[in-house]
Scaffold this motif. Structure first.
Motif, short mmCIF file in Angstrom:
data_model
loop_
_atom_site.label_atom_id
_atom_site.label_comp_id
_atom_site.label_asym_id
_atom_site.label_seq_id
_atom_site.Cartn_x
_atom_site.Cartn_y
_atom_site.Cartn_z
N PRO A 274 -49.70 6.51 -16.55
CA PRO A 274 -49.51 7.64 -17.48
C PRO A 274 -49.45 7.19 -18.93
O PRO A 274 -48.70 6.29 -19.30
CB PRO A 274 -48.16 8.24 -17.03
N ASP A 275 -50.23 7.87 -19.76
CA ASP A 275 -50.28 7.53 -21.18
C ASP A 275 -48.94 7.73 -21.86
O ASP A 275 -48.58 6.98 -22.77
CB ASP A 275 -51.34 8.38 -21.89
N TRP A 276 -48.19 8.76 -21.42
CA TRP A 276 -46.91 9.04 -22.09
C TRP A 276 -45.94 7.87 -21.95
O TRP A 276 -45.08 7.68 -22.80
CB TRP A 276 -46.28 10.31 -21.51
N LEU A 277 -46.10 7.08 -20.90
CA LEU A 277 -45.21 5.93 -20.71
C LEU A 277 -45.74 4.70 -21.44
O LEU A 277 -45.02 4.09 -22.25
CB LEU A 277 -45.07 5.62 -19.22
N TRP A 278 -47.01 4.36 -21.18
CA TRP A 278 -47.53 3.09 -21.70
C TRP A 278 -47.92 3.17 -23.16
O TRP A 278 -48.24 2.15 -23.77
CB TRP A 278 -48.70 2.61 -20.84
N SER A 279 -47.88 4.36 -23.75
CA SER A 279 -48.03 4.46 -25.19
C SER A 279 -46.72 4.19 -25.91
O SER A 279 -46.70 3.99 -27.13
CB SER A 279 -48.55 5.85 -25.57
N ARG A 280 -45.62 4.17 -25.15
CA ARG A 280 -44.30 3.95 -25.74
C ARG A 280 -43.73 2.57 -25.44
O ARG A 280 -42.99 2.01 -26.25
CB ARG A 280 -43.32 5.01 -25.22
#
Length: 300
Positions: free
Chosen positions: A16-22
């Motif tokens: 998920p982008d929402w996790l690995w973007s953070r």
């Protein structure tokens, strides 16, 4: 049931982008460590020895990290999440399917999508080249990103899985026969070949068994040995006759055309987006067969 649970988590959520973007992905952290060691040690004399030392440091750190996670008193929750993060089936499917979606718009969109998952030159590709590259990447990465991590978890638990992943990452970064990395990356490349030897052949067998086509096995060893890699050719050699297409063949790297032999040379060469869809179905069926095996192993 840690391994089956991890497989399902990965298949459901992917990356998920929402996790690995953070927060940085573990593979990104490993990549940073490998790059730092490359900058610091890949100079002067004794580069092969320094490369061996690099691989030792990386694998020892990965094994220790996996062992610490595995002994945490959390009923296997963190270990399950960690194993799921180290698998890459859903993201593999997403990236390969994106190439088919792109091709249905235009060849340029297909090239843009496939450029994200292959290292060859894409600017001169026609639609068949694009589709073939996507299917090859799907077959190879099924072995590297799914079956091999599962295999090494079954053999040595989370430490084994983490060691495999860091070696595979190192091979992708420094395991090239270039003037800079021929000596320093030797250990990473050789160890990656060793760790992938069984999983690559297991992947080829699973592809054919899960898709009800074991009768194609007699073609696989010969075609696999035509491939430039001792391992990557096996899943490709299984996928090609399954779809009745030719894979590999001539392609360009760094502006120079390489005349690689065809895998399943009698298959169709007019590969298209529909063949990518069929390949994705085959990948999911193979994942399903691996899940059944993981459940049986967990019960035993």
């Amino acid at each position: 049931m840690i391994l089956p649970a991890a497989m399902i988590l990965d298949a459901w959520f992917g990356e998920p982008d929402w996790l690995w973007s953070r927060v940085p992905h573990p593979a990104a952290l490993a990549g940073r460590a490998i790059a730092a060691l490359d900058r610091r040690l890949n100079r002067g004399t004794y580069r092969r020895a320094k490369g061996v030392l690099t691989v030792f440091v990386l694998t020892a750190t990965a094994a220790l990290t996996g062992w610490v996670i595995a002994i945490l008193p959390d009923f296997g929750l963190i270990e399950t999440i960690a194993a799921a993060i180290l698998l890459a089936h859903r993201s593999l499917i997403d990236h390969v399917r994106a190439v088919a979606d792109g091709l249905r718009i235009s060849v340029r969109h297909g090239r843009d999508a496939v450029a994200r998952i292959v290292g060859r030159d894409t600017t001169g590709m026609d639609s068949a080249d694009v589709a073939r590259a996507a299917i090859e990447s799907g077959a190879e990465n099924l072995s590297d990103g799914v079956i091999a991590p599962l295999f090494w978890y079954a053999i040595a638990g989370l430490p084994g899985m983490m060691v495999y992943k860091v070696v595979n990452t190192a091979d992708s970064m420094i395991g090239y026969r270039t003037p800079r990395h021929a000596a320093f990356g030797w250990a990473a490349a050789r160890l990656d070949d060793i760790l992938n030897w069984v999983p690559a052949r297991l992947t080829a067998a699973l592809i054919l068994l899960a898709n009800f086509a074991p009768h194609h096995w007699h073609r696989v060893p010969n075609d696999a040995h035509q491939h430039r890699s001792p391992n990557a050719g096996w899943p490709e050699a299984a996928m090609a006759p399954l779809l009745d297409i030719s894979l590999s063949g001539p392609r360009s790297y760094d502006g120079a055309m390489q005349d690689f032999p065809w895998v399943n040379p009698t298959g169709r060469k007019d590969v298209d987006a529909g063949d990518i869809d069929r390949a994705c179905t085959a990948l999911w069926r193979t994942w399903g067969a691996a899940l059944v095996i993981a459940v049986v192993l967990a019960l035993l």
